[in-house]
Scaffold this active site. Sequence first.
Site: not given
Length: 236
Positions: A46, A50, A119, A122
């Site tokens: 994650e 991101d 989450d 990502e």
Amino acid sequence: MARRKPNPDELLEKLGYRFARPELLDEALTHVSAPGAGGQSYQRLEFLGDRVLGLAIADMLYGEFPGAPEGELSRRLAELVRRETCAEIAIAWDVGPYVKLGAGEAHAGERRNQTILADVCESIIGAVFLDGGYEAAKGLIGRSFKELLNAPRRALRDPKSALQEWAQGRGLPTPTYAVVEQTGPDHAPRFRIVVKVKGTENEFGNGTSKRIAEQAAARSLLLREGVWTEEENGVA
């Protein structure tokens, strides 16, 4: 009635990507609460995803809007990488049934939790990046975010902010607002506000609060001056 067991091929089809290392997708779908998750939950992926998402969206915006100033690109970027948008993409992928959770979280319906969905969105991007590189991850992001790229769900600027930026860009003083009229009872007032910008005619706005009336006045001035158009209104 027993719930149908999720078919991983259906998820891969929605993603439009096949993993050379399927264990990466498995990790991307594993919540920290899952039995035996240990250090193999999606948290690290994650973190990576991101950053990849931000770079890919910035890359896409730069190419898609060649005349847009930095401020507009930044606002569009912020809208596209926000948690709610990522959760929306995860729902479109239908990742919920594939997320591995602890028994308590699964029973509590956490597969529909917006934070977890965002989450996982990502983390899947991070997994694709590790598996296939930047172009593969950008391809996934492009397929999934393309529609939102050109049609943001929320206004990227509120009218007052946009009007202030426009005035400053022309070297003018900050717009000023004043109450022209207040009507109605104390528990349900209505306001009429005037906005003044040096060198332009005044504009007016009405609303149930001063803030709403100020925004309405600013919007009217932006439309009148051709800064916004009716087509752009709400997403400019």
